[in-house]
Scaffold this motif. Sequence first.
Motif, short mmCIF file in Angstrom:
data_model
loop_
_atom_site.label_atom_id
_atom_site.label_comp_id
_atom_site.label_asym_id
_atom_site.label_seq_id
_atom_site.Cartn_x
_atom_site.Cartn_y
_atom_site.Cartn_z
N SER A 118 0.93 5.44 -6.81
CA SER A 118 0.58 4.55 -5.70
C SER A 118 0.37 3.13 -6.24
O SER A 118 0.20 2.92 -7.44
CB SER A 118 -0.68 5.03 -4.98
N ARG A 171 5.65 10.27 -3.95
CA ARG A 171 5.29 11.66 -4.26
C ARG A 171 6.55 12.45 -4.58
O ARG A 171 7.45 12.55 -3.75
CB ARG A 171 4.55 12.30 -3.09
N ASN A 212 0.84 -1.20 0.00
CA ASN A 212 0.00 0.00 0.00
C ASN A 212 0.88 1.26 0.00
O ASN A 212 0.77 2.12 0.89
CB ASN A 212 -0.95 0.01 1.20
N TYR A 213 1.72 1.35 -1.00
CA TYR A 213 2.71 2.42 -1.03
C TYR A 213 2.19 3.62 -1.81
O TYR A 213 1.23 3.54 -2.61
CB TYR A 213 4.01 1.93 -1.66
N ALA A 214 2.85 4.75 -1.57
CA ALA A 214 2.58 5.97 -2.33
C ALA A 214 3.89 6.73 -2.52
O ALA A 214 4.62 6.96 -1.55
CB ALA A 214 1.56 6.84 -1.61
#
Length: 361
Positions: free
Chosen positions: A224, A213, A209-211
């Motif tokens: 994501s 930026r 569940n990465y994001a």
Amino acid sequence: MRILDKYILKKYFTTFIFTLLILIPITVAIDISEKYSKFLDHADLGVGEIISNYYIPFIINYGNTFMPLALFISTILFTSKLASNTEIVAIHSAGIPYKRFLKPYLLGAILIGLISLTANHFLLNKSNKTLEAFDEAYIRREKKTKTYVNEASLQLSENDIVYFKRFTFSRNHGTNFSYQHFDGLNLKYILTGRTIKWNTKDSTYTITNYAKRWIGEKNDSIESGRKLDTTFNFMPKDLLYVDYLAIEMASPELYAHIKESENRGVKNLNKYKVELYSRTTLPVSSIILTVIAVSLASRKRRGGIGINLAVGVSLMFLYVFFMKVTEVLGASATYNPLFMVWIPNILFGIIAVYLYFKAKK
């Protein structure tokens, strides 16, 4: 070297070894009486293993710890004997000044101090490691090794920082992970994940569940996903800062570990610094305590050896008390560890100088 020097040095070393050989068996006997039931709890534990993996490192460790005490007591004993036999009076009557009389004592103290200094910085860590491993395997009821850390952060470089809400070492698993990359004071990139896991086979990390930026001057871009495999230049053990690990490192390794940890943003490393600095202060104390012992015992007293021994032992235990208190205070984040560790030697160094000039008169 004069006959006098050889005579005093012979007395100095033989009495020191004799005193040490009395103290260590007493300590071993007390320890056996406390630990034998724990040894019996392990049917597979043999006498040979107990001796080689526990009591030999135990003797080495405590022999070094008792070195100042044994040196102090032995110096008082044989110097008081010299004084009671009026040998010191004869030495001074021969025109030998007090400063010259003290020379062989200082030579012996420096030699023992150098041996202790070498052992503290480069050798004792091996016996400490063996002792800790045996202690944790067979004696200690609860494991000392940390199984997790909370609110852990690590500075990987000048511009890169990682953060974990919690990391569990038994599973190599962390939660609420964040990796931030800076350009000076400006945040340029951030990677977050709900969980992160260290893969021992290929030394990679799996983030779920990465994001991602990327922060631009005008617009940000975000990516994501459910799973991401990546690498970082740290390992889970770098998050683990356990105090007893310090005694298992040789001084060059311990110094490098302190510097690396400071660069990575670890806040309080004072316990590691106290361990490093005390490896020097304890050998130096052999010189200070020798001067105090000679200054106290070189005068012939009505009470004989007993008075000198009582005063000397009281001072010795006062020194040990100050040493332990300052080590505890130095390990806290409030005080300077280098100054706190050296306080006992500074105070007793002043006492040694005062007693020296008083005895010289």
